[in-house]
Design a protein around this motif. Structure first.
Motif, PDB file in Angstrom:
ATOM      1  N   ALA A 109       2.534  -3.173   7.125  1.00 37.07           N
ATOM      2  CA  ALA A 109       3.431  -2.904   6.004  1.00 37.07           C
ATOM      3  C   ALA A 109       4.109  -4.174   5.513  1.00 37.07           C
ATOM      4  N   THR A 130       1.524  -6.031   3.427  1.00 38.61           N
ATOM      5  CA  THR A 130       1.334  -5.313   2.166  1.00 38.61           C
ATOM      6  C   THR A 130       2.504  -5.518   1.214  1.00 38.61           C
ATOM      7  N   ARG A 131       3.702  -5.634   1.769  1.00 37.11           N
ATOM      8  CA  ARG A 131       4.903  -5.856   0.949  1.00 37.11           C
ATOM      9  C   ARG A 131       4.697  -7.005  -0.033  1.00 37.11           C
TER      10      ARG A 131
END
Length: 473
Positions: free
Chosen positions: A156, A159-160
């Motif tokens: 995550a 991906t941020r």
């Protein structure tokens, strides 16, 4: 007596004072403190635990996971990952988090960083944890935790940034990644490559290297200068051990100070309010990049408090060590970067490199355009707190002592005691002494009109302070 104490970046101390029962007990105290101030629902009784690449971190992490289980929490093992990645996952999950890391300090030390479900703990939380720890009965050998479920927190975090920055934003740049033992070494290469840069890994290490992004080791400076000498890199980047503070060197091998990285990040993101400690350069005000600048004491808890008090608009916090805290979401071209109010190394690295690519200039030219003068910083190590405290007291309170101490370099025209002793000389130069909150060190920060003056004042300041403290012994 235990070496463990809270500083500006969590609980730290010698490995021998933290492994086993102490790490179990402090984690248990943290969870009991959370229950006292905000009882968790059954759904929220989760603890995420991450770690850096120190030799002692896996054993300490196991004790933290065991404490979660003993407290009736579900332990989730995030493995080795950057501290901001753990914080991001904890906030997204609505859960507490513990990061096992000593950041940049040597491998014989380690620490714990605690996160509430809404972000970093503050000074009141630190006091609550200490109180809960004191209330515990003697804890012997901690129980073995069941195998904790793995939690994919790192994905995550990556991906941020790949979802916010365009995939060609770094196209045309060649970046060296000083891998050393940073927990983000693979993340850096993956993200920078995905955003269009050509990336080359440098000096990967199987042993922990205590890279300090604020007081650069001579051996790190020599390595970076050597890599830059053949001219193949547009920049060389790295982080400290847990990747909450960046290191960026320009194409000549000159390492940028962290507050310059923060200022460039603010410019790239179009930030309205900057919150930063007194140690950051005065060029932040004179640059005109942000409409408002709020100054704080050193340490992310103080910066976070300043960001919370900043009011409306976009807010970015950063420290002279380079850690950037995003206080508000950023919207751009239909993409959204959520707030992450904890120190992060990846955002400033990407933003600074993206600025270079967008301007079509070298990084040294971009920095020169700020007209920010020159800074220098380093530290005296193994300095007892009582001795550094007495020196700072005399410099701050005794004008005659201060005048005698500073007589070789010029008259002091202003003194600020917000954090340590910040002294402005008649020529506009700044000499600032403060005691580290994390280690027995006295740090010296310099601002001056040119590099030679900055380095000269730094060498003088360290030598003068060392001699003065010896006289106080």
């Amino acid at each position: 007596m235990s070496s463990l104490k809270f500083g500006t970046s969590g609980l730290r101390g010698l490995v021998g004072d933290l492994v086993g029962a102490p790490s179990f007990a402090y984690t248990l105290a943290f969870l009991r403190h959370l229950e006292a101030v905000a009882p968790a629902s059954a759904r929220d009784r989760v603890l995420l635990v991450g770690q850096d690449l120190r030799a002692s971190s896996p054993a300490i992490a196991r004790s933290c996971l065991a404490a979660a289980e003993a407290a009736g929490y579900t332990p989730l093992d995030c493995g080795a990952l950057p501290t901001p990645a753990l914080a991001l996952a904890a906030m997204a999950h609505g859960a507490a988090g513990v990061m096992v890391t000593g950041s940049h300090i040597p491998d014989d030390r380690n620490g714990l960083k605690f996160y509430r479900p809404d972000g970093e703990i503050d000074k009141d939380d630190e006091a609550g944890i200490v109180s809960a720890f004191a209330a515990l009965r003697t804890v012997g050998t901690p129980p073995e935790a069941a195998v904790a479920a793995p939690y994919p927190a790192l994905a995550a975090y990556i991906t941020r940034y790949l979802d916010f920055f365009p995939r060609d934003v770094l196209a045309g740049l060649t970046i060296g990644v000083y891998e050393q033992s940073s927990v983000a070494r693979d993340v850096l290469s993956e993200v920078l490559s995905a955003l269009g840069a050509r990336v080359e890994g440098l000096a990967r290490s199987d042993r922990f290297i205590p890279v300090d992004t604020e007081a650069h080791r001579p051996e790190d400076k020599a390595l970076i200068a050597g890599w830059a000498a053949d001219g193949r890199f547009d920049a060389i980047v790295s982080t400290d051990g847990d990747a909450d503070r960046p290191l960026v060197a320009d194409e000549t091998g000159s390492i940028l100070r962290g507050d310059i990285l923060g200022l460039l990040t603010a410019g790239h993101l179009g930030i309205g309010t900057i919150v930063t400690p007194i140690t950051s350069t005065s060029a932040i005000e004179t640059s005109g990049i942000a409409a408002r600048v709020l100054r704080t004491r050193v340490g992310s808890p103080y910066v976070i408090a300043g960001m919370l008090a900043a009011g409306d608009g976009t807010v970015l916090g950063f420290e002279a060590n380079g850690g950037v805290l995003l206080g508000t979401p950023i919207e751009r071209a239909g993409r959204r970067l959520a707030a992450l109010p904890t120190r992060d190394a990846l955002l400033p690295i990407i933003a600074v490199l993206a600025t270079v690519a967008a301007k079509g200039q070298s990084l040294s030219q971009v920095v020169a355009g700020l007209d920010a003068g020159h800074t220098a910083a380093y530290r005296l190590q193994d300095v007892p707190a009582a001795r550094s405290g007495e020196l700072l007291r005399r410099l701050g309170d005794d004008a005659a002592y201060r005048g005698d101490f500073m007589g070789d370099v010029g008259a002091v025209v202003a003194v600020d005691r917000l954090d340590g002793v910040h002294m402005t000389l008649a020529d506009g130069s700044v000499i600032h002494f403060r005691a580290s909150g994390n280690a027995p060190e006295l740090r010296c920060y310099i601002q001056a009109a040119d590099a030679q003056r900055a380095e000269s004042l730094l060498a003088w300041g360290l030598a003068r302070a060392d001699a003065a403290m010896a006289a106080l012994a």
